[in-house]
Design an enzyme around this catalytic site. Structure first.
Site, PDB file in Angstrom:
ATOM      1  N   TYR A  56       3.006   4.791  11.323  1.00  0.00           N
ATOM      2  CA  TYR A  56       3.248   3.352  11.462  1.00  0.00           C
ATOM      3  C   TYR A  56       3.964   2.707  10.277  1.00  0.00           C
ATOM      4  O   TYR A  56       4.461   1.598  10.386  1.00  0.00           O
ATOM      5  CB  TYR A  56       1.912   2.609  11.716  1.00  0.00           C
ATOM      6  CG  TYR A  56       0.867   2.774  10.640  1.00  0.00           C
ATOM      7  CD1 TYR A  56       0.876   1.966   9.503  1.00  0.00           C
ATOM      8  CD2 TYR A  56      -0.137   3.744  10.745  1.00  0.00           C
ATOM      9  CE1 TYR A  56      -0.088   2.125   8.504  1.00  0.00           C
ATOM     10  CE2 TYR A  56      -1.101   3.901   9.755  1.00  0.00           C
ATOM     11  CZ  TYR A  56      -1.071   3.088   8.639  1.00  0.00           C
ATOM     12  OH  TYR A  56      -2.023   3.227   7.651  1.00  0.00           O
ATOM     13  N   ARG A  61       0.847  -1.204   0.000  1.00  0.00           N
ATOM     14  CA  ARG A  61       0.000   0.000   0.000  1.00  0.00           C
ATOM     15  C   ARG A  61       0.878   1.249   0.000  1.00  0.00           C
ATOM     16  O   ARG A  61       1.501   1.565   1.012  1.00  0.00           O
ATOM     17  CB  ARG A  61      -0.933  -0.004   1.204  1.00  0.00           C
ATOM     18  CG  ARG A  61      -2.243   0.744   0.924  1.00  0.00           C
ATOM     19  CD  ARG A  61      -3.023   0.986   2.206  1.00  0.00           C
ATOM     20  NE  ARG A  61      -2.281   1.918   3.042  1.00  0.00           N
ATOM     21  CZ  ARG A  61      -2.292   1.907   4.379  1.00  0.00           C
ATOM     22  NH1 ARG A  61      -3.014   1.036   5.039  1.00  0.00           N
ATOM     23  NH2 ARG A  61      -1.591   2.788   5.051  1.00  0.00           N
ATOM     24  N   HIS A  92      -4.356   4.629   3.924  1.00  0.00           N
ATOM     25  CA  HIS A  92      -5.548   3.779   3.888  1.00  0.00           C
ATOM     26  C   HIS A  92      -6.734   4.558   3.319  1.00  0.00           C
ATOM     27  O   HIS A  92      -7.529   4.052   2.548  1.00  0.00           O
ATOM     28  CB  HIS A  92      -5.863   3.296   5.308  1.00  0.00           C
ATOM     29  CG  HIS A  92      -7.198   2.639   5.425  1.00  0.00           C
ATOM     30  ND1 HIS A  92      -7.439   1.367   4.957  1.00  0.00           N
ATOM     31  CD2 HIS A  92      -8.374   3.082   5.933  1.00  0.00           C
ATOM     32  CE1 HIS A  92      -8.711   1.055   5.179  1.00  0.00           C
ATOM     33  NE2 HIS A  92      -9.297   2.085   5.763  1.00  0.00           N
TER      34      HIS A  92
HETATM   35  C1  LIG Z   1     -16.531  -5.744   9.663  1.00  0.00           C
HETATM   36  C2  LIG Z   1     -15.634  -4.562   9.714  1.00  0.00           C
HETATM   37  N1  LIG Z   1     -14.743  -4.434  10.721  1.00  0.00           N
HETATM   38  C3  LIG Z   1     -13.906  -3.361  10.758  1.00  0.00           C
HETATM   39  C4  LIG Z   1     -13.976  -2.392   9.803  1.00  0.00           C
HETATM   40  C5  LIG Z   1     -13.043  -1.193   9.861  1.00  0.00           C
HETATM   41  N2  LIG Z   1     -12.063  -1.291   8.770  1.00  0.00           N
HETATM   42  C6  LIG Z   1     -12.189  -0.537   7.650  1.00  0.00           C
HETATM   43  S1  LIG Z   1     -10.972  -0.856   6.540  1.00  0.00           S
HETATM   44  C7  LIG Z   1     -10.256  -2.008   7.550  1.00  0.00           C
HETATM   45  C8  LIG Z   1      -9.003  -2.723   7.123  1.00  0.00           C
HETATM   46  C9  LIG Z   1      -9.215  -3.671   5.998  1.00  0.00           C
HETATM   47  O1  LIG Z   1      -7.977  -4.117   5.508  1.00  0.00           O
HETATM   48  P1  LIG Z   1      -7.872  -5.005   4.236  1.00  0.00           P
HETATM   49  O2  LIG Z   1      -8.896  -6.085   4.255  1.00  0.00           O
HETATM   50  O3  LIG Z   1      -6.460  -5.433   4.119  1.00  0.00           O
HETATM   51  O4  LIG Z   1      -8.270  -4.029   3.030  1.00  0.00           O
HETATM   52  P2  LIG Z   1      -7.518  -2.712   2.505  1.00  0.00           P
HETATM   53  O5  LIG Z   1      -8.094  -1.556   3.254  1.00  0.00           O
HETATM   54  O6  LIG Z   1      -6.055  -2.876   2.725  1.00  0.00           O
HETATM   55  O7  LIG Z   1      -7.866  -2.647   1.047  1.00  0.00           O
HETATM   56  C10 LIG Z   1     -10.970  -2.118   8.740  1.00  0.00           C
HETATM   57  C11 LIG Z   1     -10.584  -3.017   9.834  1.00  0.00           C
HETATM   58  C12 LIG Z   1     -14.943  -2.542   8.785  1.00  0.00           C
HETATM   59  N3  LIG Z   1     -15.060  -1.661   7.775  1.00  0.00           N
HETATM   60  N4  LIG Z   1     -15.745  -3.637   8.751  1.00  0.00           N
END
Ligand SMILES: Cc1ncc(C[n+]2csc(CCOP(=O)(O)OP(=O)(O)O)c2C)c(N)n1
Ligand SMILES: [Mg+2]
Length: 356
Positions: free
Chosen positions: A268, A255, A259
């Site tokens: 971080y 990435r 985010h």
């Molecule tokens: C069920 C749920 N838990 C927590 C969140 C908060 N949240 C938003 S993005 C994220 C991280 C997701 O990481 P990843 O699956 O690696 O996807 P990326 O953002 O890297 O594309 C989290 C924990 C959420 N949106 N939905």
């Protein structure tokens, strides 16, 4: 059936080094198709970069960038037929642009406007999914349902590395494998789930290893290589169409952007690793490949970029020209008979917003 441990899998690549060492071609992709892939990559890159600017200008709300992940989206979409379903997460919010959904519509989604919703049946692009992994069972169900109806339709679901720790991912992957649903599970392993690194996410050697437990094959692919993603997804799609069930595709990236617009990764992330990822980003890599093949000139690259910028200017103007949505939409469709408290909230909201 025995499935080899995926950590033994090599990383699939088509585009070689900057000097061309390792370049290969992909069967079935002629010069026009390669240039069309380039236009799509530029469109997605431009959409993403302009969205960050619009956010900074207060014209769109929170926004989740996909800078550097365009190759995964463009390569995968190109490997599908138009009748195939796409289930995006927030990271692929603009994937509909590749299926003819106007950029203004997607911008409206990020502006919180009701015209930001589209009919998924028209484009076969499902709603953008924000709760992590909850769309994996939806995609598995859509794929299975299509098979039960005798349709020749595949579904592809995008999710991140963090999503592979969610129960919904497990349920969807397991269900798809047991039912031999025509599904492609496409994991964008960008190595971060907000501030949680993939090393803290799983004890598995690779995310592709998880597929072994579901009895489905996996492939690992360089996610900054649009041609490799295309090739891997095309193979997964043919397996699915042939009734052989789902495939897990792990697209490896890093990435290189925050985010989302509310994130400060300096707290971080390793800045040198980000710089490295930015130097090897997917659009530049593909442009290098096209130039080495004699297919891309500075003039063509500039005109493709200018076209995408003009499309974005028109899109934000069209989005902003729409009258604001009625605030009652925030409350509609939740209850047949709304509770008193909601009616009071709505009245207060109308008062604050001056009757809109
Ligand atoms: C069920 C749920 N838990 C927590 C969140 C908060 N949240 C938003 S993005 C994220 C991280 C997701 O990481 P990843 O699956 O690696 O996807 P990326 O953002 O890297 O594309 C989290 C924990 C959420 N949106 N939905
Ligand atoms: Mg991630």
């Amino acid at each position: 059936m025995s499935v080899p441990p995926s950590s033994e899998l090599p990383l699939l690549r088509v585009i070689g080094d900057a000097d061309g060492a390792g370049d290969r071609s992909v069967t079935g992709l002629g010069d026009d198709a390669l240039l069309a892939l380039h236009r799509s990559l530029v469109l997605m890159r431009t959409y993403d970069e302009r969205s960050v600017v619009y956010h900074r200008q207060g014209r769109v709300g929170t926004y989740a960038m996909f800078w550097g992940h365009e190759a995964i989206q463009v390569g995968a979409e190109r490997a599908l037929a138009e009748r195939d379903w796409i289930f995006p997460s927030y990271r692929e919010s603009a994937i509909g642009l590749l299926r003819g959904i106007p950029a203004a519509t997607v911008l409206q989604w990020w502006r919180g406007h009701p015209s930001g919703w589209w009919d998924p049946r028209a484009s076969r692009v499902a709603s953008i999914c924000v709760p992590i992994a909850t769309h994996v069972p939806h995609a598995a169900g859509a794929a299975w349902g299509a098979r039960l109806r005798g349709e020749d339709t595949v579904a592809l679901v995008f999710f991140g590395d963090g999503a592979t720790s969610e129960g919904a991912f497990h349920e969807g992957a397991n269900f798809a494998a047991v039912m031999r649903a025509p599904l492609v599970l496409l994991c964008n392993n960008n190595q971060w789930a907000i501030s949680t690194p993939v090393t803290a996410q799983t004890a598995a050697a690779t995310l592709a290893d998880k597929a072994v437990g579901y009895g489905m094959p996996a492939v690992r692919v360089d996610g900054t290589d649009v041609l490799a993603v295309f090739e891997a997804v095309r193979n997964a799609v043919s397996r699915a169409r042939a009734g052989q069930g789902p495939t897990f595709v792990e697209a490896l990236t890093y990435r290189a952007a925050p985010h989302g617009t509310a994130d400060h990764p300096e707290a971080y992330i390793d800045p040198e690793r980000v710089e490295e990822a930015r130097r090897h980003e997917c659009l530049g890599r593909f442009e290098g490949y096209l130039r080495r093949a004699g297919l891309l000139t500075d003039e063509v690259a500039e005109s493709v970029r200018a076209e995408a910028l003009a499309a974005m200017r028109e899109a934000i103007a069209a989005a902003e020209a729409e009258p604001p949505g009625d605030v009652s939409l925030v409350f509609d469709h939740a209850y047949g008979v709304p509770p008193q408290a909601l009616a009071r909230d709505l009245a207060e909201l109308r008062r604050i917003r001056g009757g809109t």
